[in-house]
Design an enzyme around this catalytic site. Structure first.
Site, PDB file in Angstrom:
ATOM      1  N   LYS A   1      77.764 -77.243  63.990  1.00 48.93           N
ATOM      2  CA  LYS A   1      76.451 -76.606  64.062  1.00 48.93           C
ATOM      3  C   LYS A   1      76.548 -75.088  64.161  1.00 48.93           C
ATOM      4  O   LYS A   1      75.705 -74.364  63.629  1.00 48.93           O
ATOM      5  CB  LYS A   1      75.643 -77.183  65.220  1.00 48.93           C
ATOM      6  CG  LYS A   1      75.309 -78.663  65.032  1.00 48.93           C
ATOM      7  CD  LYS A   1      74.488 -79.214  66.181  1.00 48.93           C
ATOM      8  CE  LYS A   1      74.201 -80.699  65.984  1.00 48.93           C
ATOM      9  NZ  LYS A   1      73.357 -81.254  67.059  1.00 48.93           N
TER      10      LYS A   1
ATOM     11  N   SER B   1      78.149 -92.248  62.744  1.00 49.78           N
ATOM     12  CA  SER B   1      76.830 -91.664  62.498  1.00 49.78           C
ATOM     13  C   SER B   1      75.840 -92.687  61.947  1.00 49.78           C
ATOM     14  O   SER B   1      76.146 -93.437  61.014  1.00 49.78           O
ATOM     15  CB  SER B   1      76.948 -90.492  61.517  1.00 49.78           C
ATOM     16  OG  SER B   1      75.667 -89.987  61.194  1.00 49.78           O
TER      17      SER B   1
ATOM     18  N   ARG C   1      76.171 -78.055  87.441  1.00 48.53           N
ATOM     19  CA  ARG C   1      77.266 -77.581  88.293  1.00 48.53           C
ATOM     20  C   ARG C   1      77.782 -76.202  87.878  1.00 48.53           C
ATOM     21  O   ARG C   1      78.565 -75.619  88.605  1.00 48.53           O
ATOM     22  CB  ARG C   1      78.427 -78.575  88.258  1.00 48.53           C
ATOM     23  CG  ARG C   1      78.123 -79.897  88.960  1.00 48.53           C
ATOM     24  CD  ARG C   1      79.382 -80.671  89.276  1.00 48.53           C
ATOM     25  NE  ARG C   1      79.093 -81.855  90.076  1.00 48.53           N
ATOM     26  CZ  ARG C   1      78.951 -83.073  89.590  1.00 48.53           C
ATOM     27  NH1 ARG C   1      79.075 -83.270  88.292  1.00 48.53           N
ATOM     28  NH2 ARG C   1      78.689 -84.092  90.380  1.00 48.53           N
TER      29      ARG C   1
ATOM     30  N   ASP D   1      66.749 -80.579  65.911  1.00 45.06           N
ATOM     31  CA  ASP D   1      66.952 -81.286  67.173  1.00 45.06           C
ATOM     32  C   ASP D   1      65.838 -80.993  68.167  1.00 45.06           C
ATOM     33  O   ASP D   1      65.368 -81.891  68.874  1.00 45.06           O
ATOM     34  CB  ASP D   1      68.296 -80.887  67.794  1.00 45.06           C
ATOM     35  CG  ASP D   1      69.487 -81.457  67.046  1.00 45.06           C
ATOM     36  OD1 ASP D   1      69.345 -82.532  66.435  1.00 45.06           O
ATOM     37  OD2 ASP D   1      70.562 -80.828  67.086  1.00 45.06           O
TER      38      ASP D   1
ATOM     39  N   THR E   1      76.649 -82.414  62.245  1.00 37.96           N
ATOM     40  CA  THR E   1      76.805 -82.807  63.635  1.00 37.96           C
ATOM     41  C   THR E   1      78.017 -82.074  64.193  1.00 37.96           C
ATOM     42  O   THR E   1      78.566 -81.173  63.549  1.00 37.96           O
ATOM     43  CB  THR E   1      76.914 -84.341  63.753  1.00 37.96           C
ATOM     44  OG1 THR E   1      76.938 -84.710  65.132  1.00 37.96           O
ATOM     45  CG2 THR E   1      78.134 -84.886  63.037  1.00 37.96           C
TER      46      THR E   1
ATOM     47  N   GLY F   1      71.960 -81.067  83.547  1.00 37.33           N
ATOM     48  CA  GLY F   1      73.004 -80.594  82.646  1.00 37.33           C
ATOM     49  C   GLY F   1      72.677 -79.208  82.123  1.00 37.33           C
ATOM     50  O   GLY F   1      71.520 -78.767  82.174  1.00 37.33           O
TER      51      GLY F   1
ATOM     52  N   GLY G   1      67.480 -91.997  74.274  1.00 37.33           N
ATOM     53  CA  GLY G   1      67.205 -90.952  73.297  1.00 37.33           C
ATOM     54  C   GLY G   1      67.259 -91.337  71.834  1.00 37.33           C
ATOM     55  O   GLY G   1      67.305 -90.458  70.969  1.00 37.33           O
TER      56      GLY G   1
ATOM     57  N   SER H   1      73.037 -91.557  60.641  1.00 37.85           N
ATOM     58  CA  SER H   1      72.239 -90.791  59.684  1.00 37.85           C
ATOM     59  C   SER H   1      72.113 -91.461  58.319  1.00 37.85           C
ATOM     60  O   SER H   1      71.018 -91.456  57.736  1.00 37.85           O
ATOM     61  CB  SER H   1      72.819 -89.384  59.521  1.00 37.85           C
ATOM     62  OG  SER H   1      72.643 -88.641  60.708  1.00 37.85           O
TER      63      SER H   1
END
Length: 279
Positions: A68, A18, A152, A104, A64, A127, A238, A20
């Protein structure tokens, strides 16, 4: 709501990777706050016991995977994005119990907006997992009214379509394996970093996919980012989403709200970006 502690931690399993602690330490240093931010390996089975054991010195937690959902269940209140996603990544610990936030979604929206030259009305999500839910809500907050989902699993896309109906966004299932696609100005990829993707599928997505915002930052470039490069498009990793969602966590811990800006917030954001740029 009374919150006076000066200790914070990020929990998850695994947790050693992480970033963070780096992000939060940079923020509190800039704000002149003598707060300690650590990390703890906690799994879903032990979450409730660990949370109950915390003393008043703890101010809040970042959560994380895989916590959650458990954090959502344990919160006495939740912000809108937490309610819509069923996920809490931030807990503010107070006398009346832990208050839950999902930062998020707003973090993703803020970073995507920073890379757009103009507002968009249509977009594509690649996705259909939990991150796709955050992406759909982020697009809603950016004013997008129609979203294609390339995935999918039709049942997962159907779940996104139900959420879209609730928030006023039309969601179309376009499948992942189509070789020809309509043009969109923005694509948000939510696939895991190591997810295999056939080159012809990636090329079909890239040809008319507009800007690619890929939530991945640790496995860069992804297969999609390579396809965008082959077709002369622009791909963005990202890492900025990570920084922006952490900034909103800092807001929660410092002000009690994820929407209330911090004192000298541009300087705080710059310090957080610098902290992970140096890694």
């Amino acid at each position: 709501m009374l919150t006076t502690g000066d200790r914070l931690e990020v929990w998850g399993d695994p947790i050693a990777h992480s970033l963070s602690p780096l992000l939060h330490a940079a923020a509190y240093r800039t704000l002149g706050l003598d707060w300690a931010y650590g990390r703890r390996r906690v799994g879903a089975a032990s979450f409730a016991g660990e949370l109950a054991s915390l003393g008043r010195e703890f101010r809040g937690l970042s959560l994380t995977m895989p916590l959650k959902g458990a954090a959502f269940d344990g919160a006495v209140s939740r912000n809108r994005h937490a309610e819509l996603t069923g996920a809490v990544n931030t807990l503010l610990l107070a006398d009346d119990g832990p208050h839950g936030f999902n930062t998020d979604v707003a973090g993703l929206a803020a970073d995507v907006a920073a890379h757009l030259a103009a507002p968009v009305e249509r977009a594509r999500i690649v996705g259909s997992g939990a991150t796709a839910t955050s992406a759909l809500l982020a697009l809603e907050s950016l004013g997008v009214s129609r979203v294609e989902v390339a995935a999918r699993r039709p049942e997962a896309v159907a779940r996104l379509a139900r959420l879209g109906k609730e928030i006023g966004v039309t969601v179309d299932d376009v499948g992942l394996d189509a070789r020809a696609r309509d043009a969109v100005p923005l694509t948000i990829a939510t696939l895991p970093g190591g997810a295999p993707l056939a080159p012809d599928v990636a090329d079909a997505l890239a040809r008319e996919g507009g800007l690619l915002y890929d939530v991945v930052y640790g496995h860069w470039p992804t297969e999609l980012a390579r396809a965008w490069e082959r077709h002369g498009g622009r791909a963005v990793a990202g890492i900025g989403m990570l920084v922006q969602q952490a900034l909103r966590q800092v807001r929660v811990f410092a002000t009690g709200s994820d929407e209330r800006p911090l004192p000298d917030e541009p300087a705080v954001l710059a310090a957080m970006r610098a902290a992970v740029t140096e890694v």
